[in-house]
Design an enzyme around this catalytic site. Structure first.
Site, mmCIF file in Angstrom:
data_model
loop_
_atom_site.group_PDB
_atom_site.id
_atom_site.type_symbol
_atom_site.label_atom_id
_atom_site.label_comp_id
_atom_site.label_asym_id
_atom_site.label_seq_id
_atom_site.Cartn_x
_atom_site.Cartn_y
_atom_site.Cartn_z
ATOM 1 N N SER A 142 17.832 -75.332 -2.728
ATOM 2 C CA SER A 142 17.952 -75.936 -1.353
ATOM 3 C C SER A 142 18.436 -74.954 -0.451
ATOM 4 C CB SER A 142 19.027 -77.186 -1.487
ATOM 5 O OG SER A 142 19.324 -77.835 -0.547
ATOM 6 N N TYR A 156 13.370 -77.683 9.153
ATOM 7 C CA TYR A 156 14.082 -77.131 7.965
ATOM 8 C C TYR A 156 15.064 -78.000 7.350
ATOM 9 C CZ TYR A 156 15.798 -73.446 4.893
ATOM 10 O OH TYR A 156 16.151 -72.807 3.704
ATOM 11 N N LYS A 160 15.441 -79.524 3.255
ATOM 12 C CA LYS A 160 16.708 -78.917 2.293
ATOM 13 C C LYS A 160 17.594 -80.308 1.899
ATOM 14 C CE LYS A 160 14.810 -74.937 1.415
ATOM 15 N NZ LYS A 160 14.299 -74.676 0.290
#
Length: 274
Positions: A142, A156, A160
């Site tokens: 992650s 982004y 994650k």
């Protein structure tokens, strides 16, 4: 559980550079047969050359597009056909394109979710049936950005965050199957991807990111591998990330306040200001 085969096999996506390649180096030193997955075969060849001639016979290369579930399935089937088992999967493939929300189009959001989250999911779906008979280990990669909302990472960070959530659920569901799950949260790591990312970070994002410091890929990889081997679920290679892993809920309000102050200081963060 049956005895483990003599040859330990690790499959690493994103294995042609950065953290993935550094993890390969760590596992080779521990006696693993390593299979590197990445899109471009030339980069995979360069990665094997970088690992050195002593490990050339222990490194297999399979060009794989993690965005494509069929490509992931084919890669896992090829490894299983050759070795009969997979002991460790590390899902290190990922992309990042920072930018302020008003500057990012839908395609940018989709691309990062596709590679970072679905690319992880595709490989895990393919490998779990292989691991179930004898057990195994899966390490999802992650990011430190998965704990708090960070200005400039609207495309982004959600990908994650999703990887983190997947890991938490798989830990519960796959533990009875003998599959150990861990999830790594690297800080900024000196890789070719970080060098590219820095070129497009909005100024306020750059300032926030610099507060967390950086590590080398080898440092991150060694801490990820060693902590996973000890059975840790959360793999936090740096002090700041370890703090976030423990205290992000408490720290979140203060961090949001700090970011608001920075946004006022920098004014509108548009693409023209990069």
């Amino acid at each position: 559980m049956p005895a483990a085969p003599a040859v330990k096999v690790a499959v690493i996506s994103g294995g042609s550079s950065g953290i993935g390649l550094a993890c390969a180096r760590c596992l080779l030193a521990r006696g693993y047969q390593v299979v590197l997955l990445a899109r471009v075969m030339d980069k995979l060849h360069s990665a094997r050359a970088e690992l050195g001639p002593d490990f050339a016979a222990s490194v297999e290369l399979i060009p794989t597009d993690v965005d494509d579930p069929a490509s992931c399935q084919a890669a896992i089937e090829a490894v299983t056909h050759r070795y009969g088992h997979i002991d460790w999967l590390i899902t290190s493939a990922g992309i990042v394109e920072p930018g302020m929300f008003l500057d990012l189009d839908l395609a940018t959001h989709r691309a990062q979710m596709e590679t970072n989250y679905f690319g992880t999911l595709h490989l895990i779906q393919a490998v779990v049936p292989v691991m179930r008979p004898m057990g195994g280990r899966i390490t999802l990669v992650s990011s430190g950005a998965a704990f708090l909302g960070i200005v400039g990472y609207s495309a982004y960070a959600p990908s994650k965050f999703a990887v983190r959530a997947l890991a938490e659920i798989l830990r519960l569901e796959l533990e009875p199957e003998g599959i150990a799950i861990s999830v790594a949260f690297p800080p900024d790591t000196e890789t070719p991807q970080l060098a590219r990312e820095r070129q497009s970070r909005p100024p306020v994002t750059r300032l926030i990111a610099e507060q967390g410091g950086t590590m080398t890929a080898d440092q991150v990889a060694e801490r990820i591998i060693s902590r996973a081997e000890k059975g840790a679920f959360i793999l936090a290679p740096s002090g700041p990330v370890a703090f976030l892993a423990r205290c992000h809920s408490l720290y979140g309000r203060l961090f949001a306040w700090q970011q608001r102050r920075l946004l006022k200081r920098f004014g509108p963060q548009r693409a023209s200001s990069r």
